[in-house]
Design a protein around this motif. Structure first.
Motif, PDB file in Angstrom:
ATOM      1  N   ASP A  25      37.255  44.875  32.756  1.00 35.47           N
ATOM      2  CA  ASP A  25      37.134  43.941  32.001  1.00 35.47           C
ATOM      3  C   ASP A  25      38.303  42.834  32.338  1.00 35.47           C
ATOM      4  O   ASP A  25      38.101  41.659  32.329  1.00 35.47           O
ATOM      5  CB  ASP A  25      37.975  44.286  30.654  1.00 35.47           C
ATOM      6  CG  ASP A  25      38.102  43.234  29.670  1.00 35.47           C
ATOM      7  OD1 ASP A  25      36.940  43.087  28.689  1.00 35.47           O
ATOM      8  OD2 ASP A  25      39.300  42.718  29.422  1.00 35.47           O
ATOM      9  N   PHE A  26      39.275  43.315  33.280  1.00 36.28           N
ATOM     10  CA  PHE A  26      40.153  42.399  33.780  1.00 36.28           C
ATOM     11  C   PHE A  26      39.883  41.698  34.953  1.00 36.28           C
ATOM     12  O   PHE A  26      39.777  40.403  35.134  1.00 36.28           O
ATOM     13  CB  PHE A  26      41.571  43.031  34.203  1.00 36.28           C
ATOM     14  CG  PHE A  26      42.691  42.418  34.895  1.00 36.28           C
ATOM     15  CD1 PHE A  26      43.135  41.528  34.093  1.00 36.28           C
ATOM     16  CD2 PHE A  26      42.779  42.380  36.190  1.00 36.28           C
ATOM     17  CE1 PHE A  26      44.253  40.878  34.653  1.00 36.28           C
ATOM     18  CE2 PHE A  26      43.625  41.822  37.003  1.00 36.28           C
ATOM     19  CZ  PHE A  26      44.538  40.838  36.069  1.00 36.28           C
ATOM     20  N   ALA A  31      35.999  36.471  36.771  1.00 40.88           N
ATOM     21  CA  ALA A  31      34.859  36.357  38.004  1.00 40.88           C
ATOM     22  C   ALA A  31      34.029  35.086  37.973  1.00 40.88           C
ATOM     23  O   ALA A  31      34.104  34.343  37.198  1.00 40.88           O
ATOM     24  CB  ALA A  31      33.792  37.515  37.620  1.00 40.88           C
ATOM     25  N   GLY A  32      33.788  34.703  39.263  1.00 37.49           N
ATOM     26  CA  GLY A  32      33.317  33.358  39.328  1.00 37.49           C
ATOM     27  C   GLY A  32      34.125  32.217  39.748  1.00 37.49           C
ATOM     28  O   GLY A  32      33.628  31.123  40.174  1.00 37.49           O
ATOM     29  N   SER A  33      35.333  32.381  39.265  1.00 35.77           N
ATOM     30  CA  SER A  33      36.313  31.400  39.679  1.00 35.77           C
ATOM     31  C   SER A  33      36.964  31.553  41.139  1.00 35.77           C
ATOM     32  O   SER A  33      36.791  32.753  41.758  1.00 35.77           O
ATOM     33  CB  SER A  33      37.712  31.299  38.743  1.00 35.77           C
ATOM     34  OG  SER A  33      38.281  32.789  38.932  1.00 35.77           O
ATOM     35  N   VAL A  37      41.732  36.396  39.807  1.00 37.04           N
ATOM     36  CA  VAL A  37      42.589  37.128  38.860  1.00 37.04           C
ATOM     37  C   VAL A  37      44.090  36.428  39.088  1.00 37.04           C
ATOM     38  O   VAL A  37      44.952  36.343  38.147  1.00 37.04           O
ATOM     39  CB  VAL A  37      43.062  38.560  39.052  1.00 37.04           C
ATOM     40  CG1 VAL A  37      41.735  39.390  38.691  1.00 37.04           C
ATOM     41  CG2 VAL A  37      43.342  38.895  40.685  1.00 37.04           C
ATOM     42  N   PHE A  38      44.173  35.319  39.995  1.00 33.92           N
ATOM     43  CA  PHE A  38      45.130  34.603  40.394  1.00 33.92           C
ATOM     44  C   PHE A  38      45.604  33.755  39.138  1.00 33.92           C
ATOM     45  O   PHE A  38      46.643  33.577  38.660  1.00 33.92           O
ATOM     46  CB  PHE A  38      45.101  33.768  41.457  1.00 33.92           C
ATOM     47  CG  PHE A  38      46.119  32.789  41.643  1.00 33.92           C
ATOM     48  CD1 PHE A  38      47.539  33.166  42.208  1.00 33.92           C
ATOM     49  CD2 PHE A  38      45.837  31.501  41.471  1.00 33.92           C
ATOM     50  CE1 PHE A  38      48.293  32.084  42.310  1.00 33.92           C
ATOM     51  CE2 PHE A  38      46.808  30.568  41.534  1.00 33.92           C
ATOM     52  CZ  PHE A  38      48.208  30.804  42.001  1.00 33.92           C
ATOM     53  N   TRP A  39      44.542  33.165  38.288  1.00 33.07           N
ATOM     54  CA  TRP A  39      44.742  32.331  37.268  1.00 33.07           C
ATOM     55  C   TRP A  39      45.338  33.148  36.156  1.00 33.07           C
ATOM     56  O   TRP A  39      46.087  32.583  35.364  1.00 33.07           O
ATOM     57  CB  TRP A  39      43.329  31.783  36.906  1.00 33.07           C
ATOM     58  CG  TRP A  39      42.956  30.919  37.967  1.00 33.07           C
ATOM     59  CD1 TRP A  39      41.735  30.946  38.612  1.00 33.07           C
ATOM     60  CD2 TRP A  39      43.497  29.594  38.141  1.00 33.07           C
ATOM     61  NE1 TRP A  39      41.540  29.842  39.394  1.00 33.07           N
ATOM     62  CE2 TRP A  39      42.536  29.155  39.091  1.00 33.07           C
ATOM     63  CE3 TRP A  39      44.451  28.998  37.609  1.00 33.07           C
ATOM     64  CZ2 TRP A  39      42.976  27.761  39.755  1.00 33.07           C
ATOM     65  CZ3 TRP A  39      44.652  27.818  38.301  1.00 33.07           C
ATOM     66  CH2 TRP A  39      43.870  27.007  39.139  1.00 33.07           C
ATOM     67  N   LEU A 120      47.554  44.432  30.035  1.00 38.11           N
ATOM     68  CA  LEU A 120      48.884  45.164  30.638  1.00 38.11           C
ATOM     69  C   LEU A 120      49.060  44.743  31.824  1.00 38.11           C
ATOM     70  O   LEU A 120      50.350  44.642  32.592  1.00 38.11           O
ATOM     71  CB  LEU A 120      48.674  46.687  30.491  1.00 38.11           C
ATOM     72  CG  LEU A 120      49.339  47.257  29.322  1.00 38.11           C
ATOM     73  CD1 LEU A 120      49.272  48.844  29.275  1.00 38.11           C
ATOM     74  CD2 LEU A 120      50.895  46.993  29.167  1.00 38.11           C
ATOM     75  N   TYR A 121      48.201  44.386  32.828  1.00 40.15           N
ATOM     76  CA  TYR A 121      48.209  44.129  34.187  1.00 40.15           C
ATOM     77  C   TYR A 121      49.092  43.009  34.306  1.00 40.15           C
ATOM     78  O   TYR A 121      50.217  42.932  34.946  1.00 40.15           O
ATOM     79  CB  TYR A 121      46.987  43.876  34.857  1.00 40.15           C
ATOM     80  CG  TYR A 121      45.913  44.983  35.009  1.00 40.15           C
ATOM     81  CD1 TYR A 121      46.321  45.866  36.101  1.00 40.15           C
ATOM     82  CD2 TYR A 121      44.958  45.147  34.280  1.00 40.15           C
ATOM     83  CE1 TYR A 121      45.450  47.065  36.274  1.00 40.15           C
ATOM     84  CE2 TYR A 121      44.227  46.382  34.414  1.00 40.15           C
ATOM     85  CZ  TYR A 121      44.754  47.299  35.159  1.00 40.15           C
ATOM     86  OH  TYR A 121      43.662  48.508  35.456  1.00 40.15           O
ATOM     87  N   ILE A 122      48.966  42.022  33.387  1.00 35.89           N
ATOM     88  CA  ILE A 122      49.676  40.664  33.636  1.00 35.89           C
ATOM     89  C   ILE A 122      51.077  40.722  32.718  1.00 35.89           C
ATOM     90  O   ILE A 122      52.011  40.320  33.158  1.00 35.89           O
ATOM     91  CB  ILE A 122      49.076  39.395  32.769  1.00 35.89           C
ATOM     92  CG1 ILE A 122      47.502  38.938  33.646  1.00 35.89           C
ATOM     93  CG2 ILE A 122      49.776  38.241  32.803  1.00 35.89           C
ATOM     94  CD1 ILE A 122      46.894  38.112  33.050  1.00 35.89           C
ATOM     95  N   HIS A 123      51.226  41.647  31.624  1.00 33.97           N
ATOM     96  CA  HIS A 123      52.283  41.979  31.040  1.00 33.97           C
ATOM     97  C   HIS A 123      53.404  42.647  32.049  1.00 33.97           C
ATOM     98  O   HIS A 123      54.399  42.249  31.785  1.00 33.97           O
ATOM     99  CB  HIS A 123      51.810  42.556  29.778  1.00 33.97           C
ATOM    100  CG  HIS A 123      53.017  43.226  28.835  1.00 33.97           C
ATOM    101  ND1 HIS A 123      53.824  41.886  28.303  1.00 33.97           N
ATOM    102  CD2 HIS A 123      53.510  44.162  28.225  1.00 33.97           C
ATOM    103  CE1 HIS A 123      54.445  42.495  27.347  1.00 33.97           C
ATOM    104  NE2 HIS A 123      54.628  43.737  27.401  1.00 33.97           N
TER     105      HIS A 123
END
Length: 268
Positions: A25-26, A31-33, A37-39, A120-123
């Protein structure tokens, strides 16, 4: 009550599937940018820098104890970002995973939990940034920082009950997304995220009203853990109120989900 026990049992039983779903999901969210996930990491950083510039530099905001505004801001907003991200994404989870809703063998009750974990990854990243910046400002971690685990658990349980309600209603009332967006704007300013509660020390009635907001307990808890301002058991009344409210929300969300679930397949 049995439904709640079955839910927590299924979380443990399907934990590997749950974490795999959360990881996918993360990744799928970006995906596509070009930068992927940097954003997910840069957006909250830009937001914090904006608030810090406006309130910390332009208006020279400080808490009454003289703490730098960046310290006050980070210690409160880290919980808010997680709350708003999970609430927004989990509310739409049954539309997003509509192909699973029609599978009888899949326990769709755990889908909002997928959003809890994927965010949670970003958190965790943001918590680490907060610890670094608060330390650079002289607020070094103590044993009290371990309370972050407790306050995250509080937030996770609170969000579970809340998103069971919003995600169950959303297929039948799509306008709930707009309602949540408006509510979040008002709620952010009514929760001690960008400001500190000591500004209302001389107004006990206002303080009482502010403390009725369950997010007050969580945001203040994160701030206390990061800045070593005390232990959660020193706020017994507030703790009891939070858990009474949260468990009631959990029971309400569970009953609402059970009542509306049979109609999901027809709507989605």
């Amino acid at each position: 009550m049995n439904a709640l026990l079955n839910f927590f049992t299924s979380i443990y039983t399907d934990r590997q599937l749950l974490f795999q779903f959360a990881k996918n999901d993360f990744k799928a969210r970006y995906a596509g940018s070009m930068f992927g996930v940097f954003w997910g990491f840069i957006n909250p950083v830009i937001t914090v820098l904006t608030y810090w510039f406006v309130f910390g530099l332009a208006f020279d905001s400080r808490s009454t104890d003289g703490r730098p505004y960046i310290v006050t801001l980070l210690s409160g907003i880290v919980a808010w970002f997680y709350f708003s991200d999970v609430l927004g994404s989990a509310t739409n989870v049954y539309n997003e995973y509509s192909y699973l809703v029609k599978k009888v063998v899949f326990n769709i009750r755990i889908l909002p939990t997928v959003k809890l974990i994927s965010n949670l990854y970003i958190h965790v990243f943001f918590i680490c940034i907060s610890i670094i910046i608060t330390s650079l400002n002289g607020f070094y971690p103590t044993w009290q920082i371990l309370q972050l685990f407790y306050y995250w658990f509080c937030l996770a349980v609170f969000l579970t009950g809340l998103t069971w309600i919003t995600s169950s209603i959303q297929p039948f009332l799509p306008d709930i997304n707009q309602f949540i967006a408006v509510t979040l704007q008002a709620l952010m300013w009514g929760t001690p995220v960008l400001w500190t509660i000591d500004r209302f020390a001389a107004h006990p009635t206002i303080l009482f009203i502010l403390k009725l907001n369950p997010l007050y307990y969580i945001v203040q808890g994160y701030r206390s853990a990061l800045l070593s301002d005390g232990w959660f058991w020193q706020h017994g009344t507030l703790t009891a109120y939070f858990w009474l409210f949260t468990l009631s929300l959990l029971l309400l969300g569970s009953k609402l989900f059970a009542r509306l679930k049979p109609h999901f397949a027809d709507i989605l």
